[in-house]
Design a protein around this motif. Structure first.
Motif, PDB file in Angstrom:
ATOM      1  N   GLN A  56      23.437 -22.033  -7.475  1.00 58.53           N
ATOM      2  CA  GLN A  56      24.875 -21.806  -7.575  1.00 58.53           C
ATOM      3  C   GLN A  56      25.197 -20.308  -7.598  1.00 58.53           C
ATOM      4  N   GLU A 103      32.605 -19.645 -13.945  1.00 52.42           N
ATOM      5  CA  GLU A 103      31.693 -20.120 -12.912  1.00 52.42           C
ATOM      6  C   GLU A 103      32.069 -21.549 -12.602  1.00 52.42           C
ATOM      7  N   TRP A 104      31.715 -22.003 -11.387  1.00 54.61           N
ATOM      8  CA  TRP A 104      31.896 -23.417 -11.053  1.00 54.61           C
ATOM      9  C   TRP A 104      30.662 -23.867 -10.284  1.00 54.61           C
ATOM     10  N   VAL A 105      30.657 -23.789  -8.969  1.00 54.13           N
ATOM     11  CA  VAL A 105      29.477 -24.236  -8.225  1.00 54.13           C
ATOM     12  C   VAL A 105      29.051 -23.174  -7.203  1.00 54.13           C
ATOM     13  N   TRP A 147      21.827 -19.516 -14.247  1.00 51.76           N
ATOM     14  CA  TRP A 147      21.804 -20.654 -15.184  1.00 51.76           C
ATOM     15  C   TRP A 147      21.715 -21.990 -14.467  1.00 51.76           C
ATOM     16  N   GLU A 148      21.991 -21.993 -13.144  1.00 52.24           N
ATOM     17  CA  GLU A 148      21.875 -23.235 -12.385  1.00 52.24           C
ATOM     18  C   GLU A 148      21.194 -22.977 -11.042  1.00 52.24           C
TER      19      GLU A 148
HETATM   20 CA    CA Z   1      28.047 -24.366 -12.425  1.00 49.03          CA
END
Ligand code: CA
Length: 374
Positions: free
Chosen positions: A165, A223-225, A248-249
């Protein structure tokens, strides 16, 4: 032409030539009643995602469509977006107690019920999408996560991945650790815990409410994607500084959850169809993200968005804090078992991806996202 039609057309002819085909026909005919007695089954699937996100929600529809086609319409799965059958964060409980036969979700949402569930999804500085798939399908990842889900009367299947992400949108540039201090940021999960220890004021806000919070100044960052999903939420209309990577992702895996009793009641042919369809949905989500994110990133940059990598000192501090947080949970024996296996797999995966993959990517497309090319 179907095989049975061919055989019946081919049947008239000399007696000796007919014999083997009659035998073959009997074999086919012998199977026909069994096929016809295959039960009609209808399952309900609750997703943790809104159907406006065609990428992440779409995996449930790919699964349902393929299962139906592979069973000639006898086994059907009807998918419902978040909130229609059960709230997004109650999907696991609903599958566990049999309210619904299955769900589609991200296991880190449920880390409150078992901290090791994050390993079914993602952890900061953890496995990428490809590495996670390798661990699930050819390592001990699936066996270990299924051991955890057995406590929930659930069997889990890999159900898609967003790929690495983005690091999110910031109202002001982040040049150092100092610039993060006091910032109000929307970031969930373990990443949020890490940010919290970097003196960020962490908020967890559902996707549909982030835009307003950012616009009204209730948060300074979110944050989102990644480009495609973020663009839909419209953050680029408010802030222009867009960071990478979302450490983190690094490769969050989604999962299909199936109630164990519902699974055990399926004919074996339906289980095979389900596993095939789930694997296809798993692969297609990542492909769809990769297909959509490139053009979306181009549009964002053309619209004035500025891309930045996180400063090295932010990456280094976040990584160190992540290790501390992961170690803190490791006093629990069940957690330690899966954490130890994950780390061992990660070390080998990093060594391998650090060779050919990294050298190739760095040389061929490594500079294309840099500020100079933005
Ligand atoms: Ca995210």
């Amino acid at each position: 032409m179907k095989r049975r039609d061919f055989l019946s057309v081919a049947a008239p002819g000399p007696q000796d030539a007919l014999a083997p085909e009659t035998a073959a026909d009997q074999v086919i005919t012998g199977q026909a009643p069994a096929v016809q007695t295959m039960p009609r089954i209808m399952w309900r699937l609750a997703s943790s995602f809104p159907n406006g996100l065609d990428t992440i929600y779409g995996a449930a529809e790919i699964l349902a469509g393929r299962v139906e086609a592979l069973t000639e319409g006898r086994f059907r799965i009807r998918s419902y977006p978040a909130g229609e059958l059960v709230p997004a964060l109650e999907v696991l409980s609903a599958v566990q107690n049999g309210t619904i036969q299955m769900g589609h979700s991200a296991s880190y949402y449920f880390q409150g019920r078992n901290p090791a569930l994050v390993f079914d999804c993602t952890i900061p500085f953890g496995l990428s999408a490809r590495q996670l798939n390798a661990w699930f399908y050819y390592g001990d990842g699936l066996a270990l996560t299924r051991e955890m889900f057995a406590d929930f009367n659930v069997i889990n299947f890999p159900g898609g991945n967003t790929g690495t992400q983005m690091g999110g949108w910031f109202r002001r540039e982040i040049g150092s650790l100092q610039d993060l201090r006091g910032l109000k940021m929307r970031i969930p999960g373990l990443g949020g815990e890490v940010m919290n220890r970097l003196d960020v004021t962490v908020q967890v806000i559902p996707g549909g409410e982030i835009y307003l919070a950012l616009e009204r100044g209730a948060i300074d960052a979110t944050e989102w994607v990644g480009p495609y999903d973020d663009e839909k939420l419209g953050f680029q209309e408010i802030v222009k500084d867009y960071y990478y990577p979302g450490w983190w992702e690094p490769g969050p895996g989604l999962s299909f959850y199936v109630n164990r009793d519902a699974w055990d009641a399926l004919p074996s042919a339906y289980r095979e169809a389900f596993e095939t369809a789930a694997a296809e949905a798993n692969e297609h989500m990542l492909a769809l993200y990769d297909a959509r994110n490139g053009p979306a990133l181009r549009r964002l940059v053309e619209g004035g968005v500025r891309l930045h990598p996180f400063p090295e000192e932010v990456m280094a501090a976040a990584r160190q804090i992540t290790e501390e947080i992961l170690e803190e949970s490791a006093s629990d024996p069940a957690y330690r078992k899966i954490y130890t296996a994950y780390k061992a797999w990660r070390d080998d995966a990093y060594r391998w991806f650090g060779a050919a993959e990294l050298a190739y990517g760095d040389y061929v497309f490594g500079s294309d996202a840099s500020p100079g090319n933005a």
